[in-house]
Write an enzyme that holds these catalytic residues in place. Structure first.
Site, PDB file in Angstrom:
ATOM      1  N   SER A   1      -7.885  -4.475  -1.287  1.00 22.15           N
ATOM      2  CA  SER A   1      -6.595  -5.183  -1.480  1.00 22.15           C
ATOM      3  C   SER A   1      -5.677  -6.026  -2.384  1.00 22.15           C
ATOM      4  O   SER A   1      -4.788  -5.912  -2.510  1.00 22.15           O
ATOM      5  CB  SER A   1      -6.609  -6.646  -0.256  1.00 22.15           C
ATOM      6  OG  SER A   1      -8.057  -7.396  -0.408  1.00 22.15           O
TER       7      SER A   1
ATOM      8  N   HIS B   1      -4.735  -2.631   5.123  1.00 16.73           N
ATOM      9  CA  HIS B   1      -3.713  -2.489   3.956  1.00 16.73           C
ATOM     10  C   HIS B   1      -3.664  -0.395   4.422  1.00 16.73           C
ATOM     11  O   HIS B   1      -2.830   0.223   3.335  1.00 16.73           O
ATOM     12  CB  HIS B   1      -3.985  -2.387   2.517  1.00 16.73           C
ATOM     13  CG  HIS B   1      -4.212  -3.872   2.296  1.00 16.73           C
ATOM     14  ND1 HIS B   1      -2.436  -4.708   1.822  1.00 16.73           N
ATOM     15  CD2 HIS B   1      -4.818  -4.750   2.131  1.00 16.73           C
ATOM     16  CE1 HIS B   1      -3.405  -5.912   1.445  1.00 16.73           C
ATOM     17  NE2 HIS B   1      -4.319  -5.584   2.168  1.00 16.73           N
TER      18      HIS B   1
ATOM     19  N   LYS C   1       0.819  -7.327   8.156  1.00 20.16           N
ATOM     20  CA  LYS C   1       1.606  -6.315   6.648  1.00 20.16           C
ATOM     21  C   LYS C   1       2.361  -5.263   7.094  1.00 20.16           C
ATOM     22  O   LYS C   1       3.828  -5.083   7.340  1.00 20.16           O
ATOM     23  CB  LYS C   1       0.202  -5.752   6.172  1.00 20.16           C
ATOM     24  CG  LYS C   1      -0.693  -6.801   6.271  1.00 20.16           C
ATOM     25  CD  LYS C   1      -2.180  -6.788   4.875  1.00 20.16           C
ATOM     26  CE  LYS C   1      -2.818  -8.084   4.193  1.00 20.16           C
ATOM     27  NZ  LYS C   1      -4.054  -8.372   4.480  1.00 20.16           N
TER      28      LYS C   1
END
Ligand code: PLP
Length: 403
Positions: A188, A216, A248
Site C-alpha cells: 500500500s 489495491h 478503494k
C-alpha cells in the site's frame, strides 16, 4: 487543597505526548474534503486536485453506484438491523457474495464490513496458539494486527523475498499445527507487487495456508480488474484465502474473503469480526453490486486507469525522479526526512494539489515520502500541470532521489 479541579494525570500525559509529536513534526491532523471524492474537488471550498485517494477507477461518485445505493435504500431501508448471524443477512449480501465469487472465479465469497476487519477476522480464526504465520515485512497494519490477535507465532520475512520465506518455511516445519503465509499482493505504501507465483508454489510445497490481501489489486490488476491471481495468470484456487476490499478502486465500502466454501463456513462460525458486528447496510451493498457489474460490463475502465498510471510514471521519470515501472497507481516519491515531506505536501497544497505525506510509523524512519496515487478520472491536461509543479519543486527533493 487545590481550588480548581486538577486535570486527570492521564490527560496531562496525553497532552504532553501530543506536544512532543508536534515538536517532532509528527502530529497528524485531519484535512476536510468539502466536495465529492473525485480527482477534481474542493477543500475548504477551494478547487483541489486529489492525488492521494485510493478511488483508482474514479467510481466513488459514479452515477450507477449512486443509483443502486438509492434504489437499495428505497427497497430495503437504511440498516441491516443486526449481525449477519442474527437477522442481518439480507438478499443483497447474498447477491453481492455470489457476484463477487463469480467475478473472482472462486467457489464463494464472504462479505465483511471492511478490509481491516476481514484481515483481523481471518487471521484470528484460521490460526491460533500452536500455529505459525509467515508475514512480509511491509504487510498492511491490518495483517500485522491480525497476527497479534491470533496469538500464533509470527515470523517476518524480508519484503518481497521468496528465498527468505522458503528458508523460514524449511526452518519452522511440521511441529506446528497449522502454518500460514500472509502477504499483500500490492503493497500500500510502495505500490510494488509481491512475487505471488513463487509464494503460491512455496505455500503448496510446504502445505501452508495462503492469505493474499488484494486491497489495491481489486479493480486494478488482472483481466478487467479481477486482481492479482489474474495478473499473474494463477488459477483462482491457488490462493486459499483471498481478501479484497470494496472501498478503494470499487468506489464503495466493505470487503470480502473469497475461497473455498469450507473456509468461508469456518469464518461464519468462528470469526469474531464477522459475528459481532452489525452487517453492512443496503446502500453500501447496492453501490458495491453496481461496481462489480460495471467492471464486468466495462472492463476498459481498468485499461484507462493503466494508461494514465503509465503516463504519469513516465512523466516523473523524465523529470529525473526515481520511479519504478510497477503496474499500480501507487507511486511513492521518496523524500526521506519527515518534516521535509510535510513541507513539500504543503507546497503542493498551495498549488491546488493534495498529495499526502507519509511518515513513520506508517513507513520506516528515513523513508518518508509523498505517496502519489493516480485515478482514472484525472485528465491528461491536469497531469501535465501537476508534472510541471513537480518540475518546479524538483530542487526541494533531496539529491538522493535524483535520477
Ligand atoms: C486499505 C487496506 C486494508 C483495509 O481495508 P479497509 O476496507 O479500508 O478497512 C487492508 N489491507 C490493505 C493492504 C489496505 O491497503
Amino acid at each position: 487543597m487545590t481550588v480548581m479541579a486538577a486535570e486527570k494525570t492521564a490527560l496531562l500525559q496525553i497532552m504532553e505526548e501530543l506536544q512532543s509529536l508536534e515538536t517532532e513534526g509528527m502530529r497528524r491532523r485531519l484535512k476536510t474534503v468539502t466536495g465529492p471524492q473525485r480527482s477534481e474537488t474542493t477543500m475548504a471550498g477551494r478547487p483541489m486536485t486529489i492525488l492521494c485517494s485510493n478511488n483508482y477507477l474514479g467510481l466513488a461518485d459514479h452515477p450507477r453506484l449512486g443509483e443502486l445505493a438509492v434504489d437499495a435504500t428505497r427497497e430495503f431501508g437504511c440498516s441491516s438491523g443486526a449481525s449477519r448471524l442474527i437477522s442481518g443477512t439480507m438478499t443483497l449480501h447474498r447477491q453481492l457474495e455470489e457476484e463477487l465469487a463469480a467475478f473472482k472465479g472462486t467457489e464463494g465469497a464472504l462479505v465483511y464490513n471492511c478490509g481491516y476487519m476481514a484481515n483481523l477476522g481471518v487471521l484470528s480464526t484460521v490460526v491460533g496458539d500452536g500455529d505459525i504465520i509467515f508475514s512480509d515485512a511491509l504487510n498492511h497494519a491490518s495483517i500485522v494486527d491480525g497476527c497479534r490477535l491470533s496469538r500464533a507465532e509470527v515470523k517476518i520475512y524480508r519484503h518481497g523475498d521468496a528465498g527468505h520465506l522458503a528458508e523460514l518455511l524449511r526452518r519452522h516445519g511440521p511441529s506446528y499445527r497449522r502454518r500460514l503465509v500472509a502477504t499483500d499482493s500490492v503493497f500500500s505504501m510502495d505500490g510494488d507487487l509481491a512475487p505471488l507465483p513463487e509464494i503460491v508454489a512455496l505455500a503448496k510445497e510446504h502445505d501452508a495456508l495462503l492469505l493474499v490481501d488484494d486491497a489495491h489489486a481489486t479493480g486494478v490488476l488482472g483481466r478487467g480488474g479481477r486482481g492479482s491471481a489474474s495478473h499473474f495468470q494463477l488459477p483462482p484456487d491457488s490462493i486459499d484465502l483471498l481478501m479484497g476490499t470494496l472501498g478503494k478502486a470499487m468506489g464503495s465500502c466493505g470487503a470480502f474473503v473469497a475461497g473455498r466454501r469450507e473456509y468461508l463456513d469456518y469464518l461464519i462460525n468462528k470469526s469474531r469480526s464477522f459475528i459481532y458486528t452489525t452487517a453492512l447496510p443496503p446502500a453500501v451493498l447496492g453501490a458495491s453490486l453496481a461496481a462489480v457489474r460495471l467492471l464486468r460490463e466495462e472492463p476498459e475502465l481498468v485499461n484507462e486507469l493503466r494508461q494514465k498510471v503509465s503516463y504519469f510514471r513516465q512523466g516523473l521519470r523524465k523529470l529525473g525522479f526515481e520511479v519504478a515501472d510497477d503496474p499500480t497507481p501507487i507511486i511513492p516519491v521518496i523524500v526521506g526526512n519527515a518534516a521535509r515531506t510535510m513541507q513539500l505536501s504543503e507546497q503542493f497544497l498551495r498549488a491546488g494539489i493534495f498529495i499526502q505525506g507519509i511518515r513513520p510509523p506508517t513507513v520506516e524512519p528515513g523513508s518518508s515520502r509523498l505517496r502519489v496515487t493516480i485515478t482514472r478520472d484525472l485528465s491528461r491536461a491536469r497531469m501535465d500541470e501537476i508534472l510541471a509543479v513537480f518540475s518546479s519543486l524538483r530542487d526541494s527533493f533531496p539529491p538522493a532521489v535524483s535520477g
